[in-house]
Design a protein around this motif. Structure first.
Motif, PDB file in Angstrom:
ATOM      1  N   ASN A  35       0.875  -1.385  -0.180  1.00  0.00           N
ATOM      2  CA  ASN A  35       0.079  -0.003  -0.001  1.00  0.00           C
ATOM      3  C   ASN A  35       0.915   1.229  -0.054  1.00  0.00           C
ATOM      4  O   ASN A  35       0.166   2.501  -0.297  1.00  0.00           O
ATOM      5  CB  ASN A  35      -0.892  -0.147   1.308  1.00  0.00           C
ATOM      6  N   ASP A 112     -14.152  -8.622  -7.972  1.00  0.00           N
ATOM      7  CA  ASP A 112     -14.405  -9.588  -6.891  1.00  0.00           C
ATOM      8  C   ASP A 112     -15.539  -9.091  -6.055  1.00  0.00           C
ATOM      9  O   ASP A 112     -16.277  -8.094  -6.177  1.00  0.00           O
ATOM     10  CB  ASP A 112     -13.188  -9.884  -6.041  1.00  0.00           C
ATOM     11  N   HIS A 114     -15.497  -7.448  -3.166  1.00  0.00           N
ATOM     12  CA  HIS A 114     -15.415  -6.060  -2.997  1.00  0.00           C
ATOM     13  C   HIS A 114     -15.272  -5.123  -3.751  1.00  0.00           C
ATOM     14  O   HIS A 114     -15.055  -3.930  -3.484  1.00  0.00           O
ATOM     15  CB  HIS A 114     -14.182  -6.136  -1.734  1.00  0.00           C
ATOM     16  N   SER A 116     -12.748  -4.863  -5.656  1.00  0.00           N
ATOM     17  CA  SER A 116     -11.265  -4.249  -5.201  1.00  0.00           C
ATOM     18  C   SER A 116     -10.510  -3.623  -6.597  1.00  0.00           C
ATOM     19  O   SER A 116      -9.744  -2.821  -6.264  1.00  0.00           O
ATOM     20  CB  SER A 116     -10.409  -5.458  -4.803  1.00  0.00           C
ATOM     21  N   LYS A 119      -9.719   0.130  -7.555  1.00  0.00           N
ATOM     22  CA  LYS A 119      -8.556   0.829  -7.087  1.00  0.00           C
ATOM     23  C   LYS A 119      -7.774   1.053  -8.377  1.00  0.00           C
ATOM     24  O   LYS A 119      -7.327   2.244  -8.496  1.00  0.00           O
ATOM     25  CB  LYS A 119      -7.586   0.195  -6.027  1.00  0.00           C
ATOM     26  N   GLY A 151     -19.190  -1.070  -2.572  1.00  0.00           N
ATOM     27  CA  GLY A 151     -17.929  -1.113  -3.656  1.00  0.00           C
ATOM     28  C   GLY A 151     -18.298  -1.112  -5.003  1.00  0.00           C
ATOM     29  O   GLY A 151     -17.599  -0.191  -5.745  1.00  0.00           O
TER      30      GLY A 151
END
Length: 353
Positions: A35, A112, A114, A116, A119, A151
């Motif tokens: 991160n 997925d 969430h 993801s 980002k 999300g």
């Protein structure tokens, strides 16, 4: 001889354990650093990739004489094209000379639970919007069975940034765009789905286990304190009430109504009450129900565009550290080993004896 044999086995086990510990520690360290690292945008022109593939294929298929003739014809064609362009440029006005080829920017979203991938997608969209104009096009190759509302709500909002700039947006679905995936897809000016792609699932679901009876049977009390009547409606370990269940169901219904309103806003031609029942459709069926606009694979669509436009694949990449590469290599090695063992086991079970 027995001593050395036992020592070799012990040494092999010890080395294996040490290597496993190094891999695990390296992987944990890599996750902690992930991160903190900055990524970068990579752009690849797909026209060149298509041309290279075509040239390589022809090189293998054609004889030397045929290749020679083809190259000769191509040179002649290029010479005539340059001559025509030069003549055309003299006759054009300054405004016409500034005209350029249409540009197509390709972004991938592999979702997925969430969402993801948002980002990376938000970075890719930000980069594209610095150069894209209304005469261009953005193509999103979208694959997702859906997931959490917040999300996928954010992911859909990222695509809406493209629409607000009046840049044509096309979503291609080769496998699945269901639930939250379709929440994203419906923002497109045009949705293209492969013949057997799964589309739809305009619905909301929530599942909560409850172990209150088990705890009560073992004389275990659970205290839940809240400030606010609906701070917690259903719990995993506490005793749920009919009032709490009704409120939870109402929240699901409110979310479903919001979902239907969102889809109707961007695809007003849909008979929303007919399709917003949580059901799914395959490509051709989805076309008949106005869930998509065309049945075709993303490969076919992009290759068609490449004949008339400059097509660019845009990716946001974060450089992987050595620890991450080591961890991924170890993970892939373990996966391959398990696959081989399962294959051998299945083969042994299916042999004719």
């Amino acid at each position: 001889m027995g001593f050395w044999s036992e020592y070799s086995v012990f040494l092999a086990q010890a080395v294996t354990i040490v290597l496993a510990i190094i891999v695990v520690v390296g992987f944990i360290a890599a996750v902690g650093q992930k991160n903190r690292r900055e990524g970068h945008i990579e752009i690849k022109k797909l026209n060149d990739k298509f041309e290279d593939t075509k040239d390589q294929f022809e090189h293998e298929l054609l004889s030397k004489e045929e290749l020679k003739e083809k190259h000769k014809a191509l040179k002649k064609e290029e010479k005539e094209k340059k001559k025509a362009l030069k003549k055309e440029a003299k006759e054009q006005t300054s405004e016409q000379q500034e005209a350029r080829n249409k540009r197509v920017f390709v972004i991938d979203f592999d979702g997925d639970v969430h969402a993801s991938a948002v980002k990376s997608m938000r970075e890719e969209i930000s980069a594209v919007l610095t150069s894209a104009e209304p005469c261009d096009e953005v193509v999103v190759r979208l694959e997702s069975p859906g997931g959490v509302v917040h999300g996928y709500g954010l992911a859909a909002s990222q695509l809406d940034r493209i629409r607000k700039k009046d840049i044509p947006l096309t979503v291609c679905v080769d496998k699945v765009a269901a639930s939250g995936g379709y929440m994203m897809a419906c923002l497109a000016n045009k949705i293209i789905a492969a013949p057997f792609a799964i589309v739809g699932s305009i619905g909301v679901v929530a599942q909560i286990p409850n172990i209150h009876k088990l705890l009560k049977k073992n004389d275990i009390d659970v205290e839940l304190h809240t400030a606010g009547e609906y701070k917690r409606t259903l719990t995993v370990i506490g005793e749920n009430t009919d009032e709490g269940r009704e409120k939870f169901k109402q929240d699901l219904q409110d979310t479903h109504d919001l979902f239907k309103s969102h889809v109707s806003q961007y695809r007003p031609e849909l008979a929303i009450d007919k399709v917003a029942n949580g059901d799914i459709w395959y490509g051709t069926e989805a076309l008949n129900n106005n869930l998509v606009d065309q049945v075709m694979t993303s490969d076919e669509y992009l290759m068609q565009l490449a004949d008339e436009a400059d097509v660019f694949e845009v990716k946001y990449e974060v450089k992987k550290s050595f620890q991450e590469k080591l961890g991924m290599a170890a993970s892939m090695g373990i996966t391959r080993s398990i696959d081989k063992l399962l294959t051998r086991f299945l083969d042994s079970r299916t042999q004719i004896r």
